[in-house]
Design a protein around this motif. Structure first.
Motif, PDB file in Angstrom:
ATOM      1  N   CYS A 131       0.879  -1.164   0.000  1.00 15.86           N
ATOM      2  CA  CYS A 131       0.000   0.000   0.000  1.00 15.86           C
ATOM      3  C   CYS A 131       0.920   1.218   0.000  1.00 15.86           C
ATOM      4  O   CYS A 131       2.105   1.106   0.335  1.00 15.86           O
ATOM      5  N   SER A 132       0.415   2.358  -0.395  1.00 16.81           N
ATOM      6  CA  SER A 132       1.294   3.525  -0.500  1.00 16.81           C
ATOM      7  C   SER A 132       0.561   4.807  -0.155  1.00 16.81           C
ATOM      8  O   SER A 132      -0.661   4.890  -0.243  1.00 16.81           O
ATOM      9  N   LEU A 133       1.367   5.793   0.245  1.00 15.40           N
ATOM     10  CA  LEU A 133       0.857   7.113   0.561  1.00 15.40           C
ATOM     11  C   LEU A 133       2.019   8.089   0.541  1.00 15.40           C
ATOM     12  O   LEU A 133       3.043   7.864   1.201  1.00 15.40           O
ATOM     13  N   ASN A 134       1.886   9.151  -0.225  1.00 18.27           N
ATOM     14  CA  ASN A 134       2.867  10.238  -0.248  1.00 18.27           C
ATOM     15  C   ASN A 134       4.309   9.769  -0.437  1.00 18.27           C
ATOM     16  O   ASN A 134       5.210  10.207   0.282  1.00 18.27           O
ATOM     17  N   GLY A 135       4.532   8.866  -1.382  1.00 16.98           N
ATOM     18  CA  GLY A 135       5.887   8.433  -1.695  1.00 16.98           C
ATOM     19  C   GLY A 135       6.452   7.366  -0.774  1.00 16.98           C
ATOM     20  O   GLY A 135       7.637   7.048  -0.845  1.00 16.98           O
ATOM     21  N   VAL A 136       5.612   6.810   0.102  1.00 20.65           N
ATOM     22  CA  VAL A 136       6.037   5.722   0.989  1.00 20.65           C
ATOM     23  C   VAL A 136       5.229   4.490   0.630  1.00 20.65           C
ATOM     24  O   VAL A 136       4.018   4.565   0.427  1.00 20.65           O
ATOM     25  N   THR A 137       5.902   3.343   0.515  1.00 24.50           N
ATOM     26  CA  THR A 137       5.196   2.080   0.303  1.00 24.50           C
ATOM     27  C   THR A 137       5.435   1.183   1.512  1.00 24.50           C
ATOM     28  O   THR A 137       6.485   1.243   2.156  1.00 24.50           O
ATOM     29  N   LEU A 138       4.460   0.345   1.807  1.00 25.31           N
ATOM     30  CA  LEU A 138       4.493  -0.517   2.984  1.00 25.31           C
ATOM     31  C   LEU A 138       3.935  -1.884   2.662  1.00 25.31           C
ATOM     32  O   LEU A 138       2.935  -2.001   1.954  1.00 25.31           O
ATOM     33  N   ALA A 139       4.587  -2.905   3.181  1.00 23.73           N
ATOM     34  CA  ALA A 139       4.041  -4.261   3.194  1.00 23.73           C
ATOM     35  C   ALA A 139       4.387  -4.852   4.554  1.00 23.73           C
ATOM     36  O   ALA A 139       5.376  -4.460   5.183  1.00 23.73           O
ATOM     37  N   VAL A 140       3.565  -5.781   5.001  1.00 19.82           N
ATOM     38  CA  VAL A 140       3.765  -6.400   6.306  1.00 19.82           C
ATOM     39  C   VAL A 140       3.856  -7.903   6.114  1.00 19.82           C
ATOM     40  O   VAL A 140       3.036  -8.503   5.413  1.00 19.82           O
ATOM     41  N   ALA A 141       4.880  -8.505   6.730  1.00 22.15           N
ATOM     42  CA  ALA A 141       5.063  -9.961   6.645  1.00 22.15           C
ATOM     43  C   ALA A 141       5.215 -10.534   8.044  1.00 22.15           C
ATOM     44  O   ALA A 141       5.621  -9.850   8.976  1.00 22.15           O
ATOM     45  N   GLU A 142       4.911 -11.812   8.133  1.00 19.52           N
ATOM     46  CA  GLU A 142       4.964 -12.511   9.406  1.00 19.52           C
ATOM     47  C   GLU A 142       5.876 -13.718   9.276  1.00 19.52           C
ATOM     48  O   GLU A 142       5.735 -14.517   8.348  1.00 19.52           O
ATOM     49  N   ALA A 143       6.822 -13.814  10.189  1.00 16.85           N
ATOM     50  CA  ALA A 143       7.704 -14.986  10.234  1.00 16.85           C
ATOM     51  C   ALA A 143       6.952 -16.135  10.876  1.00 16.85           C
ATOM     52  O   ALA A 143       6.112 -15.929  11.759  1.00 16.85           O
ATOM     53  N   ASP A 144       7.244 -17.331  10.430  1.00 14.31           N
ATOM     54  CA  ASP A 144       6.651 -18.513  11.058  1.00 14.31           C
ATOM     55  C   ASP A 144       7.144 -18.618  12.490  1.00 14.31           C
ATOM     56  O   ASP A 144       8.300 -18.298  12.786  1.00 14.31           O
ATOM     57  N   ILE A 145       6.271 -19.055  13.364  1.00 15.79           N
ATOM     58  CA  ILE A 145       6.677 -19.332  14.738  1.00 15.79           C
ATOM     59  C   ILE A 145       6.239 -20.739  15.095  1.00 15.79           C
ATOM     60  O   ILE A 145       5.276 -21.260  14.566  1.00 15.79           O
ATOM     61  N   VAL A 146       6.991 -21.343  15.981  1.00 23.22           N
ATOM     62  CA  VAL A 146       6.657 -22.668  16.463  1.00 23.22           C
ATOM     63  C   VAL A 146       6.586 -22.593  17.980  1.00 23.22           C
ATOM     64  O   VAL A 146       7.551 -22.171  18.625  1.00 23.22           O
ATOM     65  N   LEU A 147       5.452 -22.975  18.506  1.00 16.60           N
ATOM     66  CA  LEU A 147       5.299 -23.044  19.948  1.00 16.60           C
ATOM     67  C   LEU A 147       5.345 -24.509  20.342  1.00 16.60           C
ATOM     68  O   LEU A 147       4.424 -25.272  20.011  1.00 16.60           O
ATOM     69  N   ASP A 148       6.387 -24.904  20.986  1.00 14.68           N
ATOM     70  CA  ASP A 148       6.561 -26.308  21.360  1.00 14.68           C
ATOM     71  C   ASP A 148       6.497 -26.413  22.881  1.00 14.68           C
ATOM     72  O   ASP A 148       7.486 -26.204  23.579  1.00 14.68           O
ATOM     73  N   PHE A 149       5.316 -26.713  23.374  1.00 12.94           N
ATOM     74  CA  PHE A 149       5.124 -26.777  24.815  1.00 12.94           C
ATOM     75  C   PHE A 149       5.754 -28.024  25.426  1.00 12.94           C
ATOM     76  O   PHE A 149       5.956 -28.089  26.629  1.00 12.94           O
ATOM     77  N   GLU A 150       6.074 -28.993  24.608  1.00  7.45           N
ATOM     78  CA  GLU A 150       6.758 -30.191  25.095  1.00  7.45           C
ATOM     79  C   GLU A 150       8.150 -29.861  25.605  1.00  7.45           C
ATOM     80  O   GLU A 150       8.617 -30.418  26.569  1.00  7.45           O
ATOM     81  N   LYS A 151       8.816 -28.933  24.942  1.00  4.76           N
ATOM     82  CA  LYS A 151      10.183 -28.565  25.315  1.00  4.76           C
ATOM     83  C   LYS A 151      10.231 -27.689  26.557  1.00  4.76           C
ATOM     84  O   LYS A 151      11.275 -27.473  27.121  1.00  4.76           O
ATOM     85  N   LEU A 152       9.093 -27.166  26.965  1.00 10.82           N
ATOM     86  CA  LEU A 152       9.058 -26.302  28.144  1.00 10.82           C
ATOM     87  C   LEU A 152       9.087 -27.093  29.447  1.00 10.82           C
ATOM     88  O   LEU A 152       9.415 -26.564  30.480  1.00 10.82           O
ATOM     89  N   SER A 153       8.749 -28.347  29.379  1.00  7.16           N
ATOM     90  CA  SER A 153       8.697 -29.134  30.633  1.00  7.16           C
ATOM     91  C   SER A 153      10.013 -29.775  30.971  1.00  7.16           C
ATOM     92  O   SER A 153      10.941 -29.825  30.276  1.00  7.16           O
TER      93      SER A 153
END
Length: 153
Positions: A131-153
């Motif tokens: 998306c853009s406004l006044n000479g600025v462009t923007l995009a948003v990305a998300e890195a994959d995350i892994v929640l491993d509750f097994e490793k927390l114990s």
């Protein structure tokens, strides 16, 4: 409990929210763009997407912008890391991206914001395309995350 990037997700009357830091914003801008011009596009868009600022890891752009004061000041103001990628790296980003012949003639790659966001997110997923406004462009990305509750114990 809700683990989410969206501050509006509250499945219970009393919900504890955990916000993983896995969101990256890719920014393209004209020379001399101010921090305020960048904020004018980025902050409302993140609010529209429901993205809490605490989930943002960093800002990314093309290496031609590594001395761009507005961009550097923007990242510093919010204490976000900033990454710059060479045009060749951006060109090799995996995915389908919007294209601009003008940007390609200036930068050497047809899109900066989407490609840099994806690369910063370690080949993550676009959650908001260009998306853009006044000479600025923007995009948003998300890195994959892994929640491993097994490793927390």
């Amino acid at each position: 409990m809700a683990i989410t990037k969206n501050r509006n997700v509250k499945p219970f009357d009393l919900t504890v929210q955990l916000w993983p830091r896995n969101i990256y914003v890719g920014i393209g801008c004209r020379r001399g763009t101010t921090l305020e011009s960048i904020e004018t596009l980025v902050l409302p868009k993140l609010k529209e997407l429901g993205i809490d600022l605490r989930t943002i890891v960093g800002v990314a752009s093309v290496d031609l912008k590594k001395d761009e004061a507005g961009l550097l000041n923007f990242a510093a103001k919010y204490n976000w890391e900033i990454s710059f990628f060479a045009a060749e790296e951006l060109q090799n980003a995996a995915g389908e991206f919007s294209s601009s012949d003008f940007v390609k003639s200036v930068v050497g790659v047809s899109n900066v914001c989407e490609r840099s966001a994806v690369l910063a997110a370690n080949n993550g997923s676009i959650i908001s395309s260009k998306c853009s406004l006044n000479g600025v462009t923007l995009a948003v990305a998300e890195a994959d995350i892994v929640l491993d509750f097994e490793k927390l114990s």
